[in-house]
Design an enzyme around this catalytic site. Structure first.
Site, PDB file in Angstrom:
ATOM      1  N   GLU A 130      13.532 -22.556 -27.399  1.00  0.00           N
ATOM      2  CA  GLU A 130      13.019 -21.839 -28.524  1.00  0.00           C
ATOM      3  C   GLU A 130      13.371 -22.503 -29.978  1.00  0.00           C
ATOM      4  OE1 GLU A 130      11.277 -19.184 -29.323  1.00  0.00           O
ATOM      5  OE2 GLU A 130      10.754 -19.388 -27.399  1.00  0.00           O
ATOM      6  N   ASP A 148      15.198 -26.614 -30.923  1.00  0.00           N
ATOM      7  CA  ASP A 148      16.368 -27.516 -30.852  1.00  0.00           C
ATOM      8  C   ASP A 148      17.130 -26.966 -32.393  1.00  0.00           C
ATOM      9  OD1 ASP A 148      18.132 -30.126 -30.256  1.00  0.00           O
ATOM     10  OD2 ASP A 148      17.673 -30.098 -32.261  1.00  0.00           O
ATOM     11  N   ARG A 190      42.482 -18.580 -32.860  1.00  0.00           N
ATOM     12  CA  ARG A 190      41.240 -19.097 -32.115  1.00  0.00           C
ATOM     13  C   ARG A 190      40.610 -18.197 -31.611  1.00  0.00           C
ATOM     14  NH1 ARG A 190      44.301 -22.255 -27.603  1.00  0.00           N
ATOM     15  NH2 ARG A 190      42.198 -22.884 -26.894  1.00  0.00           N
ATOM     16  N   GLN A 200      46.873 -18.756 -30.640  1.00  0.00           N
ATOM     17  CA  GLN A 200      45.906 -18.002 -29.876  1.00  0.00           C
ATOM     18  C   GLN A 200      45.035 -17.019 -30.798  1.00  0.00           C
ATOM     19  OE1 GLN A 200      45.959 -19.054 -26.723  1.00  0.00           O
ATOM     20  NE2 GLN A 200      44.914 -17.259 -25.405  1.00  0.00           N
ATOM     21  N   GLN A 203       4.886 -25.107 -22.906  1.00  0.00           N
ATOM     22  CA  GLN A 203       4.291 -25.843 -24.057  1.00  0.00           C
ATOM     23  C   GLN A 203       4.924 -27.379 -23.796  1.00  0.00           C
ATOM     24  OE1 GLN A 203       5.907 -24.028 -27.554  1.00  0.00           O
ATOM     25  NE2 GLN A 203       6.505 -26.047 -28.233  1.00  0.00           N
TER      26      GLN A 203
HETATM   27  C1  LIG Z   1      16.999 -24.220 -19.780  1.00  0.00           C
HETATM   28  C2  LIG Z   1      15.859 -24.489 -20.645  1.00  0.00           C
HETATM   29  C3  LIG Z   1      14.488 -23.603 -20.568  1.00  0.00           C
HETATM   30  C4  LIG Z   1      13.348 -23.813 -21.231  1.00  0.00           C
HETATM   31  N1  LIG Z   1      12.216 -23.121 -20.832  1.00  0.00           N
HETATM   32  C5  LIG Z   1      11.049 -23.475 -21.620  1.00  0.00           C
HETATM   33  C6  LIG Z   1       9.926 -22.803 -21.443  1.00  0.00           C
HETATM   34  O1  LIG Z   1       9.974 -21.757 -20.938  1.00  0.00           O
HETATM   35  N2  LIG Z   1       8.794 -23.482 -21.881  1.00  0.00           N
HETATM   36  C7  LIG Z   1       8.712 -24.676 -22.609  1.00  0.00           C
HETATM   37  O2  LIG Z   1       7.510 -24.946 -22.877  1.00  0.00           O
HETATM   38  N3  LIG Z   1       9.799 -25.280 -22.941  1.00  0.00           N
HETATM   39  C8  LIG Z   1      10.963 -24.797 -22.466  1.00  0.00           C
HETATM   40  N4  LIG Z   1      12.096 -25.444 -22.519  1.00  0.00           N
HETATM   41  C9  LIG Z   1      12.275 -26.601 -23.228  1.00  0.00           C
HETATM   42  C10 LIG Z   1      12.727 -26.680 -24.738  1.00  0.00           C
HETATM   43  O3  LIG Z   1      12.055 -25.764 -25.428  1.00  0.00           O
HETATM   44  C11 LIG Z   1      12.678 -27.988 -25.326  1.00  0.00           C
HETATM   45  O4  LIG Z   1      13.651 -28.678 -24.462  1.00  0.00           O
HETATM   46  C12 LIG Z   1      13.320 -28.008 -26.680  1.00  0.00           C
HETATM   47  O5  LIG Z   1      12.379 -27.420 -27.644  1.00  0.00           O
HETATM   48  C13 LIG Z   1      14.056 -29.161 -27.338  1.00  0.00           C
HETATM   49  O6  LIG Z   1      12.943 -30.195 -27.087  1.00  0.00           O
HETATM   50  P1  LIG Z   1      13.099 -31.697 -26.699  1.00  0.00           P
HETATM   51  O7  LIG Z   1      13.381 -31.383 -25.164  1.00  0.00           O
HETATM   52  O8  LIG Z   1      12.049 -32.527 -27.009  1.00  0.00           O
HETATM   53  O9  LIG Z   1      14.352 -32.375 -27.443  1.00  0.00           O
HETATM   54  P2  LIG Z   1      14.356 -33.588 -28.369  1.00  0.00           P
HETATM   55  O10 LIG Z   1      13.511 -33.319 -29.413  1.00  0.00           O
HETATM   56  O11 LIG Z   1      13.806 -34.914 -27.362  1.00  0.00           O
HETATM   57  O12 LIG Z   1      15.778 -33.645 -28.704  1.00  0.00           O
HETATM   58  C14 LIG Z   1      16.804 -34.677 -28.415  1.00  0.00           C
HETATM   59  C15 LIG Z   1      17.755 -34.791 -29.598  1.00  0.00           C
HETATM   60  O13 LIG Z   1      17.017 -35.419 -30.558  1.00  0.00           O
HETATM   61  C16 LIG Z   1      17.027 -34.718 -31.774  1.00  0.00           C
HETATM   62  N5  LIG Z   1      15.705 -34.718 -32.684  1.00  0.00           N
HETATM   63  C17 LIG Z   1      14.685 -34.793 -32.255  1.00  0.00           C
HETATM   64  N6  LIG Z   1      13.945 -34.686 -33.228  1.00  0.00           N
HETATM   65  C18 LIG Z   1      14.624 -35.087 -34.608  1.00  0.00           C
HETATM   66  C19 LIG Z   1      14.289 -35.341 -35.815  1.00  0.00           C
HETATM   67  N7  LIG Z   1      13.206 -35.207 -36.238  1.00  0.00           N
HETATM   68  N8  LIG Z   1      15.344 -35.307 -36.536  1.00  0.00           N
HETATM   69  C20 LIG Z   1      16.395 -35.362 -36.248  1.00  0.00           C
HETATM   70  N9  LIG Z   1      16.945 -35.340 -34.930  1.00  0.00           N
HETATM   71  C21 LIG Z   1      16.142 -35.059 -34.047  1.00  0.00           C
HETATM   72  C22 LIG Z   1      17.320 -33.349 -31.320  1.00  0.00           C
HETATM   73  O14 LIG Z   1      18.117 -32.596 -32.355  1.00  0.00           O
HETATM   74  C23 LIG Z   1      18.255 -33.488 -30.158  1.00  0.00           C
HETATM   75  O15 LIG Z   1      19.591 -33.831 -30.528  1.00  0.00           O
HETATM   76  C24 LIG Z   1      13.531 -25.212 -21.932  1.00  0.00           C
HETATM   77  C25 LIG Z   1      14.278 -25.866 -21.913  1.00  0.00           C
HETATM   78  C26 LIG Z   1      15.844 -25.708 -21.357  1.00  0.00           C
HETATM   79  C27 LIG Z   1      16.796 -26.511 -21.511  1.00  0.00           C
END
Ligand SMILES: Cc1cc2nc3c(=O)[nH]c(=O)nc-3n(C[C@H](O)[C@H](O)[C@H](O)COP(=O)(O)OP(=O)(O)OC[C@H]3O[C@@H](n4cnc5c(N)ncnc54)[C@H](O)[C@@H]3O)c2cc1C
Length: 682
Positions: free
Chosen positions: A442, A444, A351, A348, A143
């Site tokens: 899944e 943020d 926490r 301790q 995705q």
């Molecule tokens: C170990 C790992 C495994 C993963 N596995 C998969 C997978 O199997 N398949 C897949 O498709 N994806 C996968 N992902 C991706 C993951 O689903 C995305 O990284 C996640 O959905 C967060 O999106 P982003 O990276 O765009 O974060 P961003 O949206 O860019 O977030 C960056 C920051 O901006 C903030 N932010 C963003 N929008 C807003 C808003 N509207 N208002 C306020 N704050 C905001 C967020 O809170 C965060 O602090 C994986 C990621 C990791 C780290």
């Protein structure tokens, strides 16, 4: 080298266990959820622990390639065991859990198959599921892109329908449209479920996803073959690989998170998953007539597993920190007596014990989510979608706060173990590194809180027009009273009442949400105001979710809990969980006017007296999680407490100690010592 410290750990833990005031075997059953689940877990954890292929203590020392190859070996060996022993689905999933290593299996079984079940027609399921169940294909869930994750509507990958060949053309038009992060994609998967903008009949239908701001399950998913089933090479038009090393030694680096680009890749029209919407032979986009809410079942399922997993991961960290805090001694030398166990120190305890309480709290809320999942499926079957917005909100919020607290809790446990907690052989650095991305994938965690906040604001506006909120939001129907009547307690002991606790959490959550609703109602532009007050809205959402966890713990306490002393000690944990939240969130309770500073001080007194009741039972409470030493993979958390001799032994096995004079001595140390750097070749 037989001295007192060498034997002290085992005798200390033996003594700790002798002080236990409840039936640990009965508590193990409560933790497992049922005798049947316990039986499966017991069988699988022993199978894994006794199999040398599943050895994992060397993981932090392996380079990435060896780590990954070893992880492939484990996955293949596990699949062999599953087939040879005719394991059931529950047993197979338990086996993978105890292998305790992120791998392509997590995505194949946890995302690829559920996505097909949730979004494919019956006909399509018949085509894809048997191959997936046999593992004659390996799938992942693609995705996220380089440029967009949370904002699903911003995804750029295209699926353009070509009626002349009855195919979709998948294309990555920009660098930022490269799929980025999917687990299992980098090196293992042969197929992916991918999300793309549907373009047909001259129109861009977008993605239709579950985005940060608009709630609706996915519609536009496609199965894309990416590697040859003969030699595993990337198919024509596919560029695919691993995105590189991630946080921490070992950790999540056993997983091949990948990148993927499509260069006008053709797939049959039927590879679009068409349960919710389809494209006809002529290229017309047609909604299937199936309510889009049928996709919610899979979402609740995935979030339930995440919350249950949070309780598991936190249980590992607190087991390590509790056993080690009992074994570790610092200060307090009375002549001839051993030093004080660090678990005796008030800081301790304050926490550690709330984290033990959180572990049980998350377990019980996970158990409740399992029943919620069954309820959602039954309702969807009966075309009753009335509870889905509330279920969506509460599961989003519970995923967010349980994973955040667990990640922070693992790190707190590392600090609770002092210097030795920082060594990889404590098991904690790797546990943290492998767990912490749960706060991001899944959904943020902050974005998920906004979903809860939007739901709360809508529920409150409906209360205004006479509609009664239901389920976990039912208390909002009582907002008038909750917002005006303050807590009446005057004695500390009055805090030890489930009704008092629940009312306090309801009042705080209702007041925080009510204050946000008022601000939004006064704003000329609701969307801009949502952004302006986003921090307050996230706080209101967090308060709502903490209330749910407290309520579900209390619900558990009001059920029959068998076993000597089990209900009694769980009751203490329930109060520790709630009163510690009162302590941490004192500012909310004070600023909303529900509690006075005197009442908060009384809550803290009660919390301290609860810690005294936990203290003699602390080691037994973590023993009840029933983790094997293999699963914990921690010298500090060993069941027998034999910490120091094993730390010493492990250091002797460090590869750097293979030679007494280090390999770089002649080239790099000697010239420094002898002031010969000018003559040496660096
Ligand atoms: C170990 C790992 C495994 C993963 N596995 C998969 C997978 O199997 N398949 C897949 O498709 N994806 C996968 N992902 C991706 C993951 O689903 C995305 O990284 C996640 O959905 C967060 O999106 P982003 O990276 O765009 O974060 P961003 O949206 O860019 O977030 C960056 C920051 O901006 C903030 N932010 C963003 N929008 C807003 C808003 N509207 N208002 C306020 N704050 C905001 C967020 O809170 C965060 O602090 C994986 C990621 C990791 C780290």
């Amino acid at each position: 080298m037989a001295d007192m410290t060498e034997t002290m750990g085992p005798s200390t833990l033996r003594e700790e266990r002798s002080k236990t005031q409840f039936d640990v075997e009965a508590m193990k059953l409560v933790w497992a959820g049922s005798a049947a689940h316990k039986k499966v877990a017991d069988k699988m954890k022993v199978l894994v622990a006794n199999d040398p292929v599943f050895e994992k203590s060397s993981r932090p020392r392996l380079d990435r390639k060896s780590l990954y190859k070893n992880s492939l070996r484990k996955a293949a060996h596990a699949w062999k065991l599953i087939q040879d022993n005719h394991l059931t689905e529950e047993e197979a999933s338990s086996l993978r859990h105890y292998i305790d290593e992120p791998s392509y299996n997590d995505l194949h079984w946890g995302m690829f198959i559920p996505a097909i079940k949730g979004q494919a027609t019956e006909e399509q399921q018949k085509k894809w599921l048997p191959q997936a169940y046999k593992m004659s294909i390996i799938g992942c869930y693609a995705q996220t892109e380089l440029g967009h994750g949370s904002n699903v509507q911003g995804l750029e990958t295209q699926a353009v329908f070509d009626p002349s060949t009855d195919e979709f053309v998948l294309n990555s038009p920009t660098l930022t449209s490269t799929k980025w992060w999917p687990g299992g994609l980098g090196k293992a998967s042969t197929h992916c479920v991918t999300y793309a903008r549907l373009i047909t009949d001259g129109k861009d239908y977008g993605i239709h996803g579950l985005s940060s701001l608009f709630v609706s399950p996915f519609e536009l998913a496609f199965i894309a073959p990416i590697r040859s089933l003969d030699d595993h090479s990337p198919l024509p038009g596919i560029t695919v690989g691993d995105i590189g090393v991630k946080f921490g030694n070992g950790g999540y680096n056993t997983m091949d998170n990948g990148f993927l680009r499509f260069d006008h890749v053709r797939i049959p029209r039927d590879n679009m998953l068409m349960k919710l919407a389809s494209v006809t032979r002529e290229g017309k986009y047609v909604k299937s007539g199936q309510p889009k809410q049928i996709g919610y079942g899979a979402m609740v399922y995935v979030r339930t597993t995440i919350v249950v997993d949070a309780s598991n991961m936190l249980s590992r960290a607190v087991t390590i920190a509790t056993r080690y805090s009992a074994v570790r001694r610092q200060f307090g030398t009375e002549k001839g007596k051993p030093e004080t166990q660090v678990i005796e120190y008030a800081t301790q305890q304050s926490r550690l014990f709330p984290l033990i309480a959180s572990t049980y709290a998350f377990r019980f809320v996970g158990e409740w989510m399992n029943s919620l999942y069954a309820d959602v499926l039954a309702r969807i079957e009966a075309n009753d979608f009335s509870t889905l917005p509330e279920v969506h909100a509460c599961t989003s919020g519970l995923k967010s706060i349980t994973t955040s607290i667990t990640a922070d809790g693992i790190e707190e446990c590392r600090k609770l173990c002092g210097g030795h907690g920082y060594a990889c052989n404590s098991g904690l650095p790797e546990l943290y590194a492998a767990y912490v991305p749960a706060c991001t994938y899944e959904g943020d965690n902050t974005i998920l809180l906004f979903q809860v906040a939007r739901f709360l604001m809508k529920a409150l506006s409906q209360v205004g027009s006479g509609k009664k909120p239901t389920g976990t939001a039912a208390y909002l129907g009582n907002i008038q009273k909750l917002a005006t009547e303050n807590c009446k307690i005057t004695q500390g002991r009055e805090w030890l009442s489930y009704d008092v606790i629940i009312e306090a959490f309801q009042a705080r959550a209702a007041r925080l949400a009510g204050a946000c609703a008022l601000k939004l109602s006064k704003a000329p532009n609701a969307e801009a105001a949502f952004e302006e007050f986003a921090t307050d809205l996230a706080e209101a959402a967090r308060a709502h979710c903490q209330l749910i966890i407290v309520e579900k713990f209390v619900e558990k306490m009001r059920s029959q809990i068998p076993g000597r002393g089990v209900a009694e000690i769980l009751e203490v944990l329930c109060y520790v969980y709630a009163l510690d939240l009162v302590r941490i969130n004192a500012a909310d309770f004070l600023s909303t006017g529900y509690l006075t500073s005197k009442q908060i001080s009384l809550a803290k007194d009660q919390l301290r007296s609860c810690f005294k009741k936990i203290r003699p039972n602390a080691v037994a409470l973590v023993d009840a999680f029933d983790h094997t030493d293999h699963y914990l993979s921690s010298i500090l958390g060993r069941y027998d407490g034999d910490v120091y001799p094993n730390l010493y032994k492990d250091a002797q096995e460090e590869p750097l100690n293979d030679s007494v004079v280090t390999e770089g001595y002649a080239a790099y140390i000697r010239p420094v010592l002898k002031n010969q750097l000018r003559q040496s070749k660096l």
